[in-house]
Design a protein around this motif. Structure first.
Motif, PDB file in Angstrom:
ATOM      1  N   PHE A   1     -43.781  17.457  51.479  1.00 33.59           N
ATOM      2  CA  PHE A   1     -44.392  17.693  52.788  1.00 33.59           C
ATOM      3  C   PHE A   1     -43.724  16.775  53.806  1.00 33.59           C
ATOM      4  O   PHE A   1     -43.691  15.556  53.628  1.00 33.59           O
ATOM      5  N   TYR A   2     -43.174  17.350  54.865  1.00 37.48           N
ATOM      6  CA  TYR A   2     -42.461  16.558  55.875  1.00 37.48           C
ATOM      7  C   TYR A   2     -43.357  16.302  57.076  1.00 37.48           C
ATOM      8  O   TYR A   2     -43.888  17.227  57.691  1.00 37.48           O
ATOM      9  N   HIS A   3     -43.500  15.014  57.402  1.00 37.56           N
ATOM     10  CA  HIS A   3     -44.381  14.586  58.481  1.00 37.56           C
ATOM     11  C   HIS A   3     -43.517  14.196  59.685  1.00 37.56           C
ATOM     12  O   HIS A   3     -42.624  13.355  59.567  1.00 37.56           O
ATOM     13  N   THR A   4     -43.807  14.788  60.825  1.00 38.18           N
ATOM     14  CA  THR A   4     -42.967  14.551  62.011  1.00 38.18           C
ATOM     15  C   THR A   4     -43.185  13.177  62.634  1.00 38.18           C
ATOM     16  O   THR A   4     -42.286  12.644  63.288  1.00 38.18           O
ATOM     17  N   ASN A   5     -44.355  12.574  62.440  1.00 36.43           N
ATOM     18  CA  ASN A   5     -44.650  11.283  63.086  1.00 36.43           C
ATOM     19  C   ASN A   5     -44.721  10.131  62.091  1.00 36.43           C
ATOM     20  O   ASN A   5     -45.407   9.133  62.339  1.00 36.43           O
ATOM     21  N   ARG A   6     -44.023  10.273  60.986  1.00 36.63           N
ATOM     22  CA  ARG A   6     -44.104   9.252  59.946  1.00 36.63           C
ATOM     23  C   ARG A   6     -42.717   9.050  59.332  1.00 36.63           C
ATOM     24  O   ARG A   6     -42.029  10.018  59.012  1.00 36.63           O
ATOM     25  N   PRO A   7     -42.292   7.778  59.152  1.00 37.71           N
ATOM     26  CA  PRO A   7     -40.952   7.559  58.570  1.00 37.71           C
ATOM     27  C   PRO A   7     -40.962   7.751  57.055  1.00 37.71           C
ATOM     28  O   PRO A   7     -41.985   7.574  56.398  1.00 37.71           O
ATOM     29  N   THR A   8     -39.819   8.130  56.518  1.00 36.76           N
ATOM     30  CA  THR A   8     -39.654   8.128  55.066  1.00 36.76           C
ATOM     31  C   THR A   8     -39.688   6.678  54.589  1.00 36.76           C
ATOM     32  O   THR A   8     -39.053   5.797  55.191  1.00 36.76           O
ATOM     33  N   THR A   9     -40.450   6.406  53.532  1.00 38.64           N
ATOM     34  CA  THR A   9     -40.542   5.046  53.016  1.00 38.64           C
ATOM     35  C   THR A   9     -39.174   4.592  52.517  1.00 38.64           C
ATOM     36  O   THR A   9     -38.582   5.234  51.637  1.00 38.64           O
ATOM     37  N   GLN A  10     -38.675   3.500  53.091  1.00 35.05           N
ATOM     38  CA  GLN A  10     -37.368   2.980  52.704  1.00 35.05           C
ATOM     39  C   GLN A  10     -37.433   1.458  52.595  1.00 35.05           C
ATOM     40  O   GLN A  10     -37.942   0.781  53.478  1.00 35.05           O
ATOM     41  N   LYS A  11     -36.925   0.958  51.464  1.00 31.70           N
ATOM     42  CA  LYS A  11     -36.856  -0.484  51.242  1.00 31.70           C
ATOM     43  C   LYS A  11     -35.400  -0.901  51.284  1.00 31.70           C
ATOM     44  O   LYS A  11     -34.594  -0.446  50.464  1.00 31.70           O
ATOM     45  N   SER A  12     -35.067  -1.761  52.233  1.00 27.86           N
ATOM     46  CA  SER A  12     -33.682  -2.252  52.354  1.00 27.86           C
ATOM     47  C   SER A  12     -33.615  -3.675  51.827  1.00 27.86           C
ATOM     48  O   SER A  12     -34.360  -4.552  52.279  1.00 27.86           O
ATOM     49  N   ARG A  13     -32.728  -3.883  50.858  1.00 29.21           N
ATOM     50  CA  ARG A  13     -32.564  -5.212  50.258  1.00 29.21           C
ATOM     51  C   ARG A  13     -31.178  -5.738  50.583  1.00 29.21           C
ATOM     52  O   ARG A  13     -30.175  -5.053  50.340  1.00 29.21           O
ATOM     53  N   ILE A  14     -31.126  -6.937  51.111  1.00 28.32           N
ATOM     54  CA  ILE A  14     -29.846  -7.578  51.409  1.00 28.32           C
ATOM     55  C   ILE A  14     -29.527  -8.541  50.275  1.00 28.32           C
ATOM     56  O   ILE A  14     -30.313  -9.447  49.975  1.00 28.32           O
ATOM     57  N   ILE A  15     -28.390  -8.314  49.628  1.00 29.47           N
ATOM     58  CA  ILE A  15     -27.994  -9.089  48.456  1.00 29.47           C
ATOM     59  C   ILE A  15     -26.759  -9.907  48.790  1.00 29.47           C
ATOM     60  O   ILE A  15     -25.722  -9.357  49.164  1.00 29.47           O
ATOM     61  N   ALA A  16     -26.862 -11.236  48.657  1.00 32.45           N
ATOM     62  CA  ALA A  16     -25.713 -12.127  48.841  1.00 32.45           C
ATOM     63  C   ALA A  16     -25.281 -12.617  47.467  1.00 32.45           C
ATOM     64  O   ALA A  16     -26.013 -13.336  46.789  1.00 32.45           O
ATOM     65  N   GLY A  17     -24.082 -12.215  47.049  1.00 34.81           N
ATOM     66  CA  GLY A  17     -23.671 -12.521  45.683  1.00 34.81           C
ATOM     67  C   GLY A  17     -24.548 -11.705  44.752  1.00 34.81           C
ATOM     68  O   GLY A  17     -24.545 -10.488  44.783  1.00 34.81           O
ATOM     69  N   HIS A  18     -25.339 -12.384  43.917  1.00 39.28           N
ATOM     70  CA  HIS A  18     -26.292 -11.693  43.035  1.00 39.28           C
ATOM     71  C   HIS A  18     -27.725 -12.056  43.402  1.00 39.28           C
ATOM     72  O   HIS A  18     -28.645 -11.786  42.636  1.00 39.28           O
TER      73      HIS A  18
ATOM     74  N   VAL B   1     -36.394  -5.581  53.746  1.00 38.80           N
ATOM     75  CA  VAL B   1     -36.959  -5.001  54.961  1.00 38.80           C
ATOM     76  C   VAL B   1     -37.554  -3.640  54.605  1.00 38.80           C
ATOM     77  O   VAL B   1     -36.849  -2.771  54.094  1.00 38.80           O
ATOM     78  N   ASP B   2     -38.855  -3.457  54.849  1.00 40.31           N
ATOM     79  CA  ASP B   2     -39.529  -2.202  54.525  1.00 40.31           C
ATOM     80  C   ASP B   2     -39.790  -1.386  55.790  1.00 40.31           C
ATOM     81  O   ASP B   2     -40.308  -1.913  56.793  1.00 40.31           O
ATOM     82  N   ARG B   3     -39.431  -0.114  55.743  1.00 43.49           N
ATOM     83  CA  ARG B   3     -39.775   0.836  56.812  1.00 43.49           C
ATOM     84  C   ARG B   3     -40.762   1.826  56.193  1.00 43.49           C
ATOM     85  O   ARG B   3     -40.396   2.628  55.335  1.00 43.49           O
ATOM     86  N   GLU B   4     -42.019   1.752  56.609  1.00 42.41           N
ATOM     87  CA  GLU B   4     -43.032   2.599  55.979  1.00 42.41           C
ATOM     88  C   GLU B   4     -44.283   2.703  56.829  1.00 42.41           C
ATOM     89  O   GLU B   4     -44.510   1.885  57.735  1.00 42.41           O
ATOM     90  N   ASP B   5     -45.074   3.695  56.535  1.00 42.49           N
ATOM     91  CA  ASP B   5     -46.390   3.897  57.142  1.00 42.49           C
ATOM     92  C   ASP B   5     -47.340   4.194  55.988  1.00 42.49           C
ATOM     93  O   ASP B   5     -47.186   5.211  55.308  1.00 42.49           O
ATOM     94  N   LYS B   6     -48.309   3.304  55.731  1.00 41.88           N
ATOM     95  CA  LYS B   6     -49.199   3.460  54.584  1.00 41.88           C
ATOM     96  C   LYS B   6     -50.474   4.227  54.913  1.00 41.88           C
ATOM     97  O   LYS B   6     -51.390   4.286  54.090  1.00 41.88           O
ATOM     98  N   THR B   7     -50.518   4.835  56.090  1.00 39.35           N
ATOM     99  CA  THR B   7     -51.692   5.630  56.452  1.00 39.35           C
ATOM    100  C   THR B   7     -51.898   6.746  55.429  1.00 39.35           C
ATOM    101  O   THR B   7     -50.938   7.378  54.980  1.00 39.35           O
ATOM    102  N   LEU B   8     -53.176   6.980  55.062  1.00 39.08           N
ATOM    103  CA  LEU B   8     -53.454   8.020  54.070  1.00 39.08           C
ATOM    104  C   LEU B   8     -52.984   9.379  54.542  1.00 39.08           C
ATOM    105  O   LEU B   8     -52.988   9.684  55.748  1.00 39.08           O
ATOM    106  N   ILE B   9     -52.588  10.191  53.601  1.00 36.07           N
ATOM    107  CA  ILE B   9     -52.075  11.517  53.873  1.00 36.07           C
ATOM    108  C   ILE B   9     -53.089  12.348  54.672  1.00 36.07           C
ATOM    109  O   ILE B   9     -54.298  12.210  54.501  1.00 36.07           O
TER     110      ILE B   9
END
Length: 540
Positions: free
Chosen positions: A89-106, A112-120
């Motif tokens: 189900f595609y929601h026009t006013n809600r971002p796709t949940t994405q977790k960005s991890r920055i890795i230096a070496g190992h 950084v989390d881009r998300e909206d936890k509002t109930l469906i």
């Protein structure tokens, strides 16, 4: 047969930014990352679906994504794996949940989390329920997995609607739970909480077998589960099946049960963990629930399903990052670690891998070695000329399944400590050691008519009697070049005296390893010692 499985839950895109850090920012006391590459991986319910594909299942996925670039990327990656995405189900006013991890070496520096936890929304809930009901009618779904990461998809109402629908159609429904309120999952077939999650849900601190039993019973009663299960990390997985006599009882029976309640508490079954090397536990929980869903969808018993899931998790934690395990990798892992002799491994279990217990698709000698609990007859390790073709076919299959084949050669005339030390060290370099043995004629050409001291048949038996040696192959030529060319080992082992010398057959192996000899231990020195003793005795 491929089971049809539906995964419903939180769809997550894992974004990794890889780089190096060589300085601190002059603007603030933070690291400056020089980005080298970026990568995307499936997370959450998507990783469960990916694991099911690796296990050769037909997979549909249901959840919510945003009408954004991340949502498009997520959909494309799922479809690339062959996962049906019609249930998103595609929601026009809600971002796709994405977790960005920055890795230096190992080292992970920040996430950084881009998300909206509002109930469906009600619209989204109806879309998922209608899709699930239609899919059950049209596609013979054998199992449903609810993957809850508390990102808003699996509301209490939607979760209960899906469980009720599954139960009405007699479909197994498994849940990877989150949070403390497990009544949300009431009526599921089983849940897969870890020890910490089970403690939070039941209020029972799990520190010993008694607490574990109590927690499993509590979960079973709290959620009306068919199977109560807790994953125990390095201690494996514990589970408890619903007792058939837990239905309605008469007042007299209930009174009697209360008096004997202490005696009636069922005992948990526990399948120990079988991981040998742990590099990264990321996604291990997703692998466990996917493996359980796969096996239960095939109507396998819960004990066998847990054994399979443990093996799958062992494969995954030996890899870096979120990973999956194929059936071939799982079978190879069980073979390498001599785990096919369990009472849980029968013909029905092995049907999952499309092999038979009698020979596992390769010759009986290899089968015996992989399953050994007692010493095998030493003759089984000797590969005769008439068996060599079959042996090579079997060897090729093992290599494809991840076995590391080691080869070394020699005369091994008078077996001594130096030989034993050398062969043990060689065997530790991989999974299977093949020894090429010079024939009597070959030794005479190399060392003269007085050698060998021990005849060929004696030398074969002595080598075969060593536990570190898996197979012995005799060669008639002066060098083992032709034999190595046919075997093509992963590692070719020679003595340290080959430093800066050409190693015959090296071009037919992936790697050459040189092993130090035990100082003062050699066949030549032993023969000389015997001669000296004989001369000394004659002089007396």
């Amino acid at each position: 047969m491929k089971p049809n499985i539906l995964v419903v839950g939180d769809l997550i895109l894992d974004h990794y930014i890889w780089g190096n850090c060589e300085r601190i920012s002059p603007e603030a006391p933070v690291q400056v990352i020089d980005v080298k590459k970026e990568s995307l991986k499936l997370g959450g319910a998507c990783n469960v679906a990916s694991n099911l594909v690796s296990l050769d299942s037909n997979v549909w996925i249901c959840g919510m994504a945003g009408s954004d670039s991340a949502g498009s990327t997520l959909k494309a990656e799922l479809e690339r794996l062959g996962i049906n995405t019609d249930g998103i189900f595609y929601h026009t006013n809600r971002p796709t949940t994405q977790k960005s991890r920055i890795i230096a070496g190992h080292q992970q520096v920040v996430r950084v989390d881009r998300e909206d936890k509002t109930l469906i929304s009600r619209e989204g809930e109806e879309f998922i329920c209608n899709f699930t009901e239609s899919l059950i009618l049209d596609s013979n779904i054998a199992c449903i997995v609810l993957s809850d990461y508390e990102k808003g998809v699996l509301s209490v109402e939607l979760t209960q609607r899906l469980i009720t629908l599954a139960r009405s159609k007699k479909i197994k429904i498994l849940v990877d739970p989150k949070g403390k309120n497990y009544t949300k999952y009431k009526g599921a077939t089983l849940l897969t909480p870890n020890k910490k999650e089970a403690t939070e849900a039941t209020g029972i601190v799990i520190s010993d077998t008694k607490n574990l039993n109590e927690a499993l019973v509590c979960l079973q009663n709290l959620c009306g589960l068919e199977i109560s299960l807790i994953t125990l990390s390095e201690d494996g997985i514990a589970f408890m099946e619903k007792r058939e006599n837990q239905g309605i009882a008469t007042q007299q029976q209930s009174s009697k049960r209360r008096k004997n309640a202490k005696k009636e508490i069922p005992q948990a079954q526990k399948i120990p963990t079988i991981a040998r090397e742990v590099f990264d536990v990321t996604g291990a929980g997703d692998t466990v629930i996917a493996s359980l869903a796969y096996m239960l969808a095939l109507d396998k018993p819960i004990a066998q399903s847990v054994y399979f899931a443990n093996a799958a998790a062992a494969v995954v934690v030996s890899k870096l990052g979120s990973a999956t395990a194929s059936k071939q990798e799982i079978l190879a892992y069980l073979k390498r670690n001599n785990l096919l002799d369990s009472t849980l491994v029968n013909a029905e279990f092995l049907k999952v891998f499309d092999v038979q217990k009698e020979n596992f698709g390769f010759n009986s000698q290899i089968s015996k070695i992989l399953k050994r609990k007692m010493l095998n007859p030493y003759e089984d390790k000797w590969i005769k000329e008439s068996e060599f073709g079959l042996f090579l076919e079997s060897l090729e299959q093992l290599k494809q399944e991840g076995f590391k084949v080691i080869f070394t050669n020699g005369c091994f005339d008078i077996l001594h400590l130096g030989h034993l030390d050398y062969l043990h060290k060689a065997r530790k370099l991989g999974d299977l050691l093949i020894v090429g043995l010079n024939s009597d004629a070959s030794i005479k050409r190399l060392k003269g008519n007085e050698r060998p001291v021990n005849c060929e048949s004696d030398r074969i038996i002595q080598l075969c009697a060593l536990e570190c040696v898996d197979f012995v192959v005799v060669f008639e030529t002066d060098t083992p070049k032709q034999l190595i060319a046919k075997i093509r080992p992963d590692v070719l082992v020679k003595g340290a005296d080959y430093v800066e010398k050409e190693v015959i057959g090296a071009n037919f192996s992936k790697e050459v390893r040189l092993i130090d000899f035990v100082e003062g231990k050699s066949t030549t020195s032993l023969i000389q010692k015997i001669k000296n003793l004989k001369e000394s005795k004659c002089k007396q």
